[in-house]
Scaffold this active site. Structure first.
Site, PDB file in Angstrom:
ATOM      1  N   GLY A 190     -65.317 -40.948  26.813  1.00  0.00           N
ATOM      2  CA  GLY A 190     -65.705 -40.458  28.137  1.00  0.00           C
ATOM      3  C   GLY A 190     -65.821 -38.945  28.105  1.00  0.00           C
ATOM      4  N   GLY A 192     -66.510 -36.936  30.667  1.00  0.00           N
ATOM      5  CA  GLY A 192     -66.546 -36.487  32.052  1.00  0.00           C
ATOM      6  C   GLY A 192     -65.684 -35.242  32.176  1.00  0.00           C
ATOM      7  N   VAL A 193     -65.115 -35.059  33.359  1.00  0.00           N
ATOM      8  CA  VAL A 193     -64.368 -33.840  33.662  1.00  0.00           C
ATOM      9  C   VAL A 193     -63.144 -33.695  32.756  1.00  0.00           C
ATOM     10  CG1 VAL A 193     -63.328 -32.549  35.535  1.00  0.00           C
ATOM     11  CG2 VAL A 193     -65.127 -34.166  36.030  1.00  0.00           C
ATOM     12  N   ILE A 194     -62.334 -34.765  32.652  1.00  0.00           N
ATOM     13  CA  ILE A 194     -61.106 -34.677  31.857  1.00  0.00           C
ATOM     14  C   ILE A 194     -61.450 -34.567  30.370  1.00  0.00           C
ATOM     15  CG2 ILE A 194     -59.009 -35.932  31.139  1.00  0.00           C
ATOM     16  CD1 ILE A 194     -58.762 -36.985  33.954  1.00  0.00           C
ATOM     17  N   GLU A 213     -69.510 -40.804  24.635  1.00  0.00           N
ATOM     18  CA  GLU A 213     -69.875 -41.009  26.041  1.00  0.00           C
ATOM     19  C   GLU A 213     -70.834 -42.184  26.150  1.00  0.00           C
ATOM     20  OE1 GLU A 213     -69.246 -39.879  29.210  1.00  0.00           O
ATOM     21  OE2 GLU A 213     -70.850 -41.242  29.799  1.00  0.00           O
ATOM     22  N   GLY A 281     -62.383 -42.355  33.789  1.00  0.00           N
ATOM     23  CA  GLY A 281     -62.259 -42.496  35.233  1.00  0.00           C
ATOM     24  C   GLY A 281     -60.864 -42.906  35.654  1.00  0.00           C
ATOM     25  N   ARG A 282     -60.646 -43.000  36.958  1.00  0.00           N
ATOM     26  CA  ARG A 282     -59.307 -43.266  37.479  1.00  0.00           C
ATOM     27  C   ARG A 282     -59.330 -44.402  38.504  1.00  0.00           C
ATOM     28  NH1 ARG A 282     -55.606 -39.547  36.089  1.00  0.00           N
ATOM     29  NH2 ARG A 282     -54.344 -39.887  37.939  1.00  0.00           N
ATOM     30  N   ALA A 330     -58.604 -32.725  44.260  1.00  0.00           N
ATOM     31  CA  ALA A 330     -57.445 -32.286  45.036  1.00  0.00           C
ATOM     32  C   ALA A 330     -57.872 -31.650  46.363  1.00  0.00           C
ATOM     33  CB  ALA A 330     -56.635 -31.283  44.214  1.00  0.00           C
ATOM     34  N   HIS A 454     -71.179  -3.963  43.091  1.00  0.00           N
ATOM     35  CA  HIS A 454     -71.671  -3.724  41.734  1.00  0.00           C
ATOM     36  C   HIS A 454     -70.625  -2.953  40.940  1.00  0.00           C
ATOM     37  CE1 HIS A 454     -74.379  -2.910  38.433  1.00  0.00           C
ATOM     38  NE2 HIS A 454     -73.941  -1.663  38.455  1.00  0.00           N
TER      39      HIS A 454
HETATM   40  P1  NAI Z   1     -65.167 -38.977  35.033  1.00  0.00           P
HETATM   41  O1  NAI Z   1     -65.692 -39.976  35.987  1.00  0.00           O
HETATM   42  O2  NAI Z   1     -65.355 -37.530  35.283  1.00  0.00           O
HETATM   43  O3  NAI Z   1     -65.801 -39.252  33.579  1.00  0.00           O
HETATM   44  C1  NAI Z   1     -65.673 -40.469  32.916  1.00  0.00           C
HETATM   45  C2  NAI Z   1     -66.767 -40.556  31.861  1.00  0.00           C
HETATM   46  O4  NAI Z   1     -66.495 -41.670  31.032  1.00  0.00           O
HETATM   47  C3  NAI Z   1     -68.147 -40.772  32.463  1.00  0.00           C
HETATM   48  O5  NAI Z   1     -69.044 -39.853  31.900  1.00  0.00           O
HETATM   49  C4  NAI Z   1     -68.473 -42.218  32.077  1.00  0.00           C
HETATM   50  O6  NAI Z   1     -69.852 -42.420  31.867  1.00  0.00           O
HETATM   51  C5  NAI Z   1     -67.694 -42.376  30.784  1.00  0.00           C
HETATM   52  N1  NAI Z   1     -67.324 -43.748  30.465  1.00  0.00           N
HETATM   53  C6  NAI Z   1     -66.831 -44.697  31.300  1.00  0.00           C
HETATM   54  N2  NAI Z   1     -66.569 -45.833  30.613  1.00  0.00           N
HETATM   55  C7  NAI Z   1     -66.882 -45.595  29.317  1.00  0.00           C
HETATM   56  C8  NAI Z   1     -66.824 -46.365  28.121  1.00  0.00           C
HETATM   57  N3  NAI Z   1     -66.364 -47.631  28.126  1.00  0.00           N
HETATM   58  N4  NAI Z   1     -67.237 -45.808  26.955  1.00  0.00           N
HETATM   59  C9  NAI Z   1     -67.696 -44.532  26.931  1.00  0.00           C
HETATM   60  N5  NAI Z   1     -67.780 -43.748  28.041  1.00  0.00           N
HETATM   61  C10 NAI Z   1     -67.377 -44.277  29.209  1.00  0.00           C
HETATM   62  O7  NAI Z   1     -63.627 -39.371  34.839  1.00  0.00           O
HETATM   63  P2  NAI Z   1     -62.426 -38.576  34.180  1.00  0.00           P
HETATM   64  O8  NAI Z   1     -62.916 -37.488  33.300  1.00  0.00           O
HETATM   65  O9  NAI Z   1     -61.542 -39.628  33.624  1.00  0.00           O
HETATM   66  O10 NAI Z   1     -61.735 -37.905  35.409  1.00  0.00           O
HETATM   67  C11 NAI Z   1     -61.219 -38.723  36.457  1.00  0.00           C
HETATM   68  C12 NAI Z   1     -61.271 -38.031  37.779  1.00  0.00           C
HETATM   69  O11 NAI Z   1     -60.392 -36.932  37.801  1.00  0.00           O
HETATM   70  C13 NAI Z   1     -62.648 -37.548  38.090  1.00  0.00           C
HETATM   71  O12 NAI Z   1     -63.107 -38.274  39.190  1.00  0.00           O
HETATM   72  C14 NAI Z   1     -62.483 -36.122  38.450  1.00  0.00           C
HETATM   73  O13 NAI Z   1     -62.995 -35.897  39.724  1.00  0.00           O
HETATM   74  C15 NAI Z   1     -60.992 -35.862  38.483  1.00  0.00           C
HETATM   75  N6  NAI Z   1     -60.717 -34.605  37.803  1.00  0.00           N
HETATM   76  C16 NAI Z   1     -61.160 -33.441  38.339  1.00  0.00           C
HETATM   77  C17 NAI Z   1     -60.962 -32.246  37.700  1.00  0.00           C
HETATM   78  C18 NAI Z   1     -61.525 -31.011  38.283  1.00  0.00           C
HETATM   79  O14 NAI Z   1     -61.859 -31.011  39.444  1.00  0.00           O
HETATM   80  N7  NAI Z   1     -61.683 -29.947  37.522  1.00  0.00           N
HETATM   81  C19 NAI Z   1     -60.236 -32.175  36.449  1.00  0.00           C
HETATM   82  C20 NAI Z   1     -59.860 -33.452  35.940  1.00  0.00           C
HETATM   83  C21 NAI Z   1     -60.081 -34.605  36.623  1.00  0.00           C
END
Ligand code: NAI
Length: 475
Positions: A190, A192-194, A213, A281-282, A330, A454
């Protein structure tokens, strides 16, 4: 004997503790129940964000960024460092101290606002006449009765079938933030963000990082021009990002993890790593709440069903944050918590879901608010776009970080700003001005007319606004 409250908040994360404080400010007699324990078993309010999310990840991102700067970029400034070394265990200990400051800060705020805090797990017992009975199990065994209940129980990491989290070899965000040695090879499922934030931390500290991914596009929800720019930067830094993959069998051994996967061309591959982080994801936390005892309605994902005002199907029961629909952020949870507390007090709390900012704390940072170019196209909205690269910003040059750009999208007819997308230095701070502009429904011309200091990175947002009208001054 049960203790009586006007409002009981279940969960002390950003949604819950903020709701409790706001309700207390509005004159309510409030209890907040949270079960999170610190290393010695004491209370650690603040939820995922404070304990195993936003705060600790930013502490480690900062430490690893210092190391990266000292290793690779100090020389550009004429600074020579000899015998540079890094102590991952000390970094993690510093991170733990930062977390503790935040836990203690919340307990102080509860005292200051006269919120009664209970350390333990809360669950519904039964509905009473105009109230609910709540049991607290834990250090404090209590029965509480509240006229209004706010559920803010958050979420937990989703596991991949066949690869349960053991937090030793297969890690969620929790284990990923607690490693005390740098893994030589780190795999992430994955991107994504984490995945990107944790991958960045451990790459900077020396891990060879591979992200697998499932989707064919990198950061599909992000404006694709910005995502492409970010992808280029991450690959240049050394992150290996494989898109469109299918993950197969995962074998967990004592010394490492072996992941079978198929690439976008359908070719079978194997990834052997020392540690595997799964960040796909969560899932909302509702199991343990005893929702069935009162008939609280959940959806098929286990999330609590709420309307636009965070009202559940039960009178006097509300839910906010990760445990309900919408982005798991958050600050979204905080906004909902404040709005619910105000509604309970007879005010008109409001959350504008269209102006919630997103930030990914990598380097370069990625931040955005509003709609992406691809969304505007699919919504059939006529728009104008303006971009400004940090390469042309004097402050970015002085900082030595000119990666990325600011991109502004405005309505073709009214010029109202519809979205701002940033990849580059301090994007997390720069986006605030853009959120404010959109909240006031500003036009790109409004933004372009505002005097920006500036030299500052913020001049790039002004220049992007000028670019919408094709009249940048510095590019
Ligand atoms: P995410 O939804 O951001 O990313 C998960 C990724 O995993 C996606 O790109 C998805 O396509 C991929 N994926 C899903 N199943 C898969 C599989 N079987 N094989 C390969 N890829 C797969 O979820 P993440 O990163 O776990 O974060 C969870 C939540 O925590 C997010 O909704 C985010 O909003 C929140 N978060 C926010 C942060 C911030 O605001 N900076 C920091 C960390 C987390």
């Amino acid at each position: 004997m049960s203790k009586q409250f006007d409002v009981i908040v279940i969960g002390g994360g950003p949604g819950g503790y903020i709701a409790a404080i706001r309700a207390a400010q509005l004159g309510k007699n409030v209890a907040c129940v949270d079960e999170w324990k610190n290393a010695t078993g004491g209370p650690a309010p603040g939820g995922t964000c404070t304990n195993v999310g936003c705060i600790p990840s930013k502490a480690l991102l900062q430490s690893s960024e210092h190391f990266e700067q000292a290793s690779h970029h100090f020389a550009d400034h004429g600074i020579t460092v000899k015998g540079l070394s890094m102590d991952a265990a000390k970094m993690v200990a510093r991170k733990d101290a930062v977390v503790k400051q935040n836990n203690d800060g919340i307990l102080y705020l509860f005292k200051k606002n006269k919120v009664s805090f209970f350390h333990g797990r809360a669950s519904f017992v039964k509905a009473l006449d105009g109230a609910y009975e709540i049991k607290v199990a834990g250090a404090a065994e209590e029965t509480l009765v509240g006229q209004q209940i706010i559920v803010a129980t958050g979420s937990h990491a989703r596991a991949l079938p066949g690869a349960a989290f053991d937090e030793s070899m297969v890690l969620s965000n929790e284990g990923a933030l607690a490693l005390t040695e740098v893994p030589k090879k780190l795999g992430l499922i994955g991107s994504g963000v984490i995945g990107l934030e944790m991958g960045s931390v451990w790459r900077r500290l020396g891990s060879e990082v591979t992200l697998l991914e499932g989707l064919p596009d990198f950061l599909g929800a992000v404006d694709q021009q910005i995502a492409k720019e970010a992808h280029k930067a991450f690959v240049k830094q050394g992150l290996k990002i494989e898109l469109g993959v299918k993950v197969g069998d995962i074998k967990v051994g004592k010394k490492g993890v072996s992941v079978a996967w198929t690439n976008a061309k359908g070719e079978a591959q194997t990834l052997d790593v020392d540690k595997l982080i799964v960040s796909i994801g969560r899932v909302p936390n509702t199991s343990g709440l005893n929702a069935e005892a009162v008939g609280l309605k959940l959806d098929e994902r286990g999330a609590i069903v709420v309307d636009g005002d965070c009202k559940t199907n039960l009178p006097g029961v509300w839910a906010v944050g990760d445990v309900v629909r919408g982005p798991m952020l958050a600050h979204k949870a905080e906004e909902e918590g404040v709005a619910v507390a105000e509604r309970i007090a007879g005010q008109h709390g409001h959350v504008n879901f269209t102006t919630i900012p997103w930030v990914i704390y990598t380097s370069p940072e990625i931040a955005w608010v509003g709609r992406t170019e691809q969304q505007l196209k699919s919504d059939g909205v006529a728009y104008k776009a303006g971009t400004f690269p940090f390469l042309a910003n004097g402050r970015a040059r002085a900082l030595g970080d000119t990666t990325g750009m600011v991109k502004m999208l405005a309505d073709a007819t009214t010029d109202e700003i519809l979205g701002v997308h940033i990849v580059g230095p301090m994007a997390s701070e720069l986006i605030a001005e853009c959120v404010l502009a959109m909240e006031f429904r500003a036009s790109s011309e409004d933004m372009a007319r505002v005097c920006h200091a500036h030299p500052s990175l913020s001049e790039s947002t002004k220049e992007a606004a000028l670019a919408v009208d094709k009249r940048t001054l510095n590019f």
